[in-house]
Scaffold this motif. Structure first.
Motif, short mmCIF file in Angstrom:
data_model
loop_
_atom_site.label_atom_id
_atom_site.label_comp_id
_atom_site.label_asym_id
_atom_site.label_seq_id
_atom_site.Cartn_x
_atom_site.Cartn_y
_atom_site.Cartn_z
N ASN A 229 0.86 -1.30 -0.03
CA ASN A 229 -0.06 0.04 -0.01
C ASN A 229 0.90 1.17 0.01
OD1 ASN A 229 1.04 0.04 2.48
ND2 ASN A 229 -0.95 -0.27 3.73
N ASP A 230 2.13 1.11 -0.18
CA ASP A 230 3.03 2.19 -0.06
C ASP A 230 3.01 3.08 1.12
OD1 ASP A 230 4.58 1.84 -2.34
OD2 ASP A 230 2.70 2.71 -3.69
N ALA A 231 2.69 2.55 2.33
CA ALA A 231 2.36 3.29 3.55
C ALA A 231 3.79 3.61 4.19
CB ALA A 231 1.80 2.52 4.71
N PHE A 232 4.69 2.63 4.41
CA PHE A 232 5.98 2.58 4.95
C PHE A 232 5.93 3.51 6.01
CE2 PHE A 232 6.85 1.60 0.13
CZ PHE A 232 7.83 0.51 0.36
N ASP A 233 5.07 3.20 6.83
CA ASP A 233 5.01 4.06 8.07
C ASP A 233 5.13 3.12 9.46
OD1 ASP A 233 2.78 2.35 8.09
OD2 ASP A 233 1.23 4.08 8.15
N SER A 234 5.99 2.32 9.35
CA SER A 234 6.22 1.45 10.62
C SER A 234 6.36 2.17 11.99
CB SER A 234 7.00 0.21 10.34
OG SER A 234 8.54 0.79 10.35
N GLY A 235 7.24 3.30 11.52
CA GLY A 235 7.78 3.96 12.76
C GLY A 235 9.14 3.37 13.19
N PHE A 236 9.68 2.60 12.53
CA PHE A 236 11.11 2.05 12.61
C PHE A 236 11.92 2.16 11.55
CE2 PHE A 236 14.14 -1.75 12.92
CZ PHE A 236 14.75 -1.22 14.25
N THR A 237 13.19 2.93 11.50
CA THR A 237 13.69 3.50 10.49
C THR A 237 15.09 2.50 9.88
OG1 THR A 237 15.53 4.53 11.92
CG2 THR A 237 13.54 5.82 11.65
N MET A 238 15.47 2.87 8.92
CA MET A 238 16.31 2.22 8.15
C MET A 238 17.81 2.33 9.31
SD MET A 238 15.95 0.90 5.15
CE MET A 238 17.56 0.66 4.49
N GLN A 239 17.98 3.51 9.76
CA GLN A 239 19.12 3.71 10.50
C GLN A 239 19.10 2.62 11.66
OE1 GLN A 239 19.21 7.16 12.97
NE2 GLN A 239 21.52 7.40 12.77
N LEU A 240 17.95 2.51 12.41
CA LEU A 240 17.79 1.46 13.64
C LEU A 240 18.18 0.06 12.91
CD1 LEU A 240 14.88 3.21 15.38
CD2 LEU A 240 17.25 3.05 16.11
N MET A 241 17.55 -0.41 12.16
CA MET A 241 17.72 -1.56 11.43
C MET A 241 19.03 -1.92 11.09
SD MET A 241 16.76 -4.56 11.08
CE MET A 241 14.94 -5.10 10.86
N ARG A 242 19.74 -0.84 10.42
CA ARG A 242 21.27 -1.13 10.10
C ARG A 242 21.95 -1.27 11.30
NH1 ARG A 242 20.52 3.56 6.28
NH2 ARG A 242 20.20 2.58 4.21
N LYS A 243 21.39 -0.41 12.21
CA LYS A 243 22.40 -0.66 13.76
C LYS A 243 22.32 -2.21 14.18
CE LYS A 243 20.28 0.29 17.44
NZ LYS A 243 19.50 -0.40 18.57
N ASP A 244 20.98 -2.40 14.26
CA ASP A 244 20.46 -4.00 15.03
C ASP A 244 21.30 -5.07 14.01
OD1 ASP A 244 18.98 -2.46 16.43
OD2 ASP A 244 17.21 -3.25 15.75
N VAL A 245 21.30 -4.78 12.78
CA VAL A 245 21.86 -5.78 11.91
C VAL A 245 23.42 -5.90 12.07
CG1 VAL A 245 22.61 -6.35 9.33
CG2 VAL A 245 20.28 -5.69 9.86
N ARG A 246 24.23 -4.81 12.43
CA ARG A 246 25.52 -4.68 12.66
C ARG A 246 25.92 -5.31 14.02
NH1 ARG A 246 25.00 0.93 10.84
NH2 ARG A 246 25.09 1.35 12.80
#
Length: 294
Positions: A229-246
């Motif tokens: 639906n192109d919402a992309f509104d989870s409230g969780f950012t690319m920055q935070l997920m990159r941090k968690d993956v690192r």
């Protein structure tokens, strides 16, 4: 007043604000603390009492929930001058909901023990909506005695609570969870690109996938509610997920494993920095062209 009826919340961003409101609805007296004026004003409008200082909050609350961006900030709060280790009363119980670096937190635990402060690690999943509704999933590490004491607080925050093991186990479990989400987003996006190129739209395919063995949380929830639906509104950012993956990659290395799929996943998320800004929703990784890495 019993101390367990008064709870402090440090960090009043989207997650902390939601948790503070869930605790207040459950009947707790809540005192919040945050360096951001905007966050404080938003919580004040919700009717949450604001502490003037860390010392003021710790003088009232016997249980303190931490909702902070990363473990370095948590460590600074605990070990810094006039920090939590200096100011907390013996017997204070911390519930840390941060998705944290287990190595950093292992270094902090002896400091807390010397101060007579107990720690439960309880990283959460469910985003701001889950925090506001009191319906978070919680990955919990801690002693049975501390969990018994925190039971009502944890119940107010999370509808799905999993005691993984001793203190520290919750941090590890949350990193593994987020690594799986990061990987599932990549594999689902590439699988759906195959289908689209072969003439089958993702929308046509999704219900069948979700009834079959290829389903995941990403196909069940992220795609229908955030991506298609192109919402992309989870409230969780690319920055935070990159941090968690690192952090997950660092955990892998700390236990002396060399796992090619996890390494590849981490590399793709890092390579996305150039085309997907830190503040973009993390689900936008499905738009990243993995054929053009670097």
């Amino acid at each position: 007043m019993k101390e367990n009826t008064c709870v402090g919340v440090i960090g009043l961003g989207q997650m902390g604000r939601g948790m503070a409101n869930s605790l207040r609805r459950a009947g707790f007296e809540v005192h919040g603390l945050d360096a951001s004026q905007a966050a404080r004003e938003a919580c004040a409008k919700d009717g949450i009492s604001l502490a003037d200082s860390l010392a003021g909050l710790l003088s009232r609350a016997g249980i303190v929930v931490l909702s902070l961006p990363n473990s370095d900030i948590v460590r600074s709060l605990i070990e810094g001058p006039q920090g939590l280790a200096d100011l907390a009363r013996p017997g204070t119980l911390l519930i840390d909901t941060t998705t944290a670096d287990p190595a950093v937190m292992r270094a902090v635990m002896p400091v807390l023990q010397r101060a007579g402060v107990a720690l439960i690690d309880a990283p959460v999943s469910g985003g701001p909506r889950g925090a506001a509704a009191g319906e978070l999933t919680m990955f919990i590490g801690g002693s049975q005695a501390d969990l018994a004491r925190a039971r009502d607080v944890l119940s107010a925050l999370g509808s799905k609570r999993f005691h993984i093991g001793d203190c520290g186990a919750g941090y590890i479990a949350k990193l593994v969870n987020n690594l799986l989400v990061a990987a599932h987003l990549l594999t689902a996006s590439e699988a759906f690109r195959i289908a689209e190129a072969a003439g089958v739209k993702t929308g046509q395919l999704l219900d069948a996938i979700n009834a079959g063995s290829g389903r995941s949380g990403v196909t069940l929830y992220n795609y229908p509610s955030r991506i298609l639906n192109d919402a992309f509104d989870s409230g969780f950012t690319m920055q935070l997920m990159r941090k968690d993956v690192r952090l997950a990659q660092g955990l892998m290395q700390s236990v002396e494993l060399d796992l090619p799929v996890c390494t590849q996943v981490a590399g793709i998320w890092q390579d996305s920095v150039a085309s997907l800004a830190d503040q973009e929703d993390f689900n936008r990784i499905v738009k990243f062209d993995t054929n053009r890495r670097g």
